[in-house]
Enzyme design. Structure first.
Site, short mmCIF file in Angstrom:
data_model
loop_
_atom_site.label_atom_id
_atom_site.label_comp_id
_atom_site.label_asym_id
_atom_site.label_seq_id
_atom_site.Cartn_x
_atom_site.Cartn_y
_atom_site.Cartn_z
N ASN A 140 10.39 82.36 37.63
CA ASN A 140 9.83 83.64 37.22
C ASN A 140 10.91 84.43 36.49
O ASN A 140 12.02 83.97 36.28
CB ASN A 140 9.33 84.42 38.45
CG ASN A 140 8.24 85.42 38.09
OD1 ASN A 140 8.28 86.05 37.05
ND2 ASN A 140 7.26 85.57 38.97
N THR A 141 10.56 85.66 36.14
CA THR A 141 11.47 86.54 35.42
C THR A 141 12.73 86.83 36.23
O THR A 141 12.68 86.97 37.45
CB THR A 141 10.76 87.88 35.13
OG1 THR A 141 9.51 87.60 34.51
CG2 THR A 141 11.59 88.75 34.22
N ASN A 188 2.78 83.34 44.43
CA ASN A 188 3.90 84.04 43.80
C ASN A 188 4.90 84.54 44.84
O ASN A 188 4.68 85.56 45.49
CB ASN A 188 3.36 85.21 42.97
CG ASN A 188 4.43 85.87 42.13
OD1 ASN A 188 5.62 85.71 42.37
ND2 ASN A 188 4.01 86.64 41.14
N PHE A 189 5.98 83.79 44.99
CA PHE A 189 7.09 84.20 45.85
C PHE A 189 8.29 84.57 44.98
O PHE A 189 9.43 84.36 45.37
CB PHE A 189 7.49 83.06 46.79
CG PHE A 189 6.42 82.65 47.76
CD1 PHE A 189 5.81 83.58 48.58
CD2 PHE A 189 6.04 81.32 47.86
CE1 PHE A 189 4.83 83.20 49.49
CE2 PHE A 189 5.07 80.93 48.77
CZ PHE A 189 4.46 81.87 49.58
N SER A 190 8.02 85.12 43.81
CA SER A 190 9.09 85.16 42.81
C SER A 190 9.20 86.42 41.97
O SER A 190 10.24 86.65 41.35
CB SER A 190 8.90 83.98 41.85
OG SER A 190 7.59 84.00 41.30
N CYS A 191 8.17 87.24 41.89
CA CYS A 191 8.21 88.38 40.99
C CYS A 191 9.26 89.40 41.43
O CYS A 191 9.23 89.87 42.57
CB CYS A 191 6.84 89.05 40.93
SG CYS A 191 6.79 90.44 39.77
#
Length: 263
Positions: A114-115, A46-49
């Site tokens: 991601n969001t 996860n490099f995106s949250c």
């Protein structure tokens, strides 16, 4: 979490279990986490949250900084013994840049998206997700061997049509989160069955029969302007006009007049 993973593998030994994980900016921390998860089938990093801890250089703070991303991907892929997907943040101008860095740093695939900031997600985010996925898919097609990497599409998938559109834009797989939260876990089986019906309706035997097919219909505004200019120049070259008054004819008056118009 590790206990639940172990239980799932015991209960469903023939299924694939992928963990979506995050860690702060620490090589040791990543190595310890990867060792603990070495029995899983694959990992999504996860490099995106957007709701993480940027002060610790986690999540989107890494995904928005290609130098950090390259370093962390290097740590992860040096230690990982299973396939790794890097999950991209949409909160960036050009999503192909971190996707490219992730693949060049050893990741086997990309997940997107991601969001968006402040929790913008589900159906509202789908058009943005499709655009980002299309950009990544085109980059992967142009710069990488498609057989060596994969793309997982995420963002507002609720129906089989939504899933099919992501696949048409190049996704190898599609993920669902909010849709399951709204409709329950049973919704996954419904999606799979409906997607199979979609494939039968269009005579597709496998996902690869239609994956990425729609990419050919997308281009950039710059390319459209270039094509328009070339078309105008071609029409001008074809309009040579009349050499003398005696070339005018009654029946061909309109066509002959148009041949003298410059644009």
């Amino acid at each position: 979490m590790l206990k639940e993973f172990k239980q799932l593998k015991q209960e469903y030994p023939d299924r694939i279990l992928i963990a979506s994980i995050m860690e702060e900016y620490s090589k040791t921390g990543w190595e310890e986490l990867l060792t603990a998860l070495s029995k899983l089938d694959a990992l999504e990093i996860n490099f995106s949250c957007p709701h993480g801890m940027p002060e610790r250089r986690m999540d989107a703070a890494v995904g928005q900084d290609c130098a950090l991303l390259e370093e962390v991907c290097g740590w992860v892929n040096a230690k990982a013994t299973v396939p790794v997907w890097a999950k991209m943040t949409p909160n960036i101008t050009d999503i192909t840049e971190p996707a490219r860095v992730s693949l060049k740093s050893g990741c086997e695939g990309i997940s997107a998206i991601n969001t968006i900031m402040r929790g913008y997600s589900y159906k509202a985010v789908r058009p943005i997700a499709l655009a980002k996925v299309m950009n990544i898919a085109q980059m992967m097609k142009d710069e990488f061997n498609e057989n060596d990497c994969s793309l997982s599409g995420i963002g507002g998938v609720e129906t089989e049509y939504d899933a099919a559109v992501f696949i048409l834009l190049g996704s190898n797989t599609v993920q669902v989160c909010t849709g399951v939260m709204v409709h329950g876990y049973g919704h996954v089986k419904i999606l799979c069955a409906e997607l199979q019906d979609f494939m039968k309706q269009h005579n597709f035997s496998t996902i690869e029969d239609f994956r990425g097919h729609s990419l050919q219909y997308f281009t950039t505004h710059t390319d459209l302007v270039k094509r328009q200019k070339e078309a105008i120049e071609q029409r001008k070259a074809e309009r040579r006009g009349l050499k003398s008054d005696k070339d005018w004819t009654g029946d061909g008056f309109v066509k002959e007049t148009e041949s003298m118009v410059s644009n």
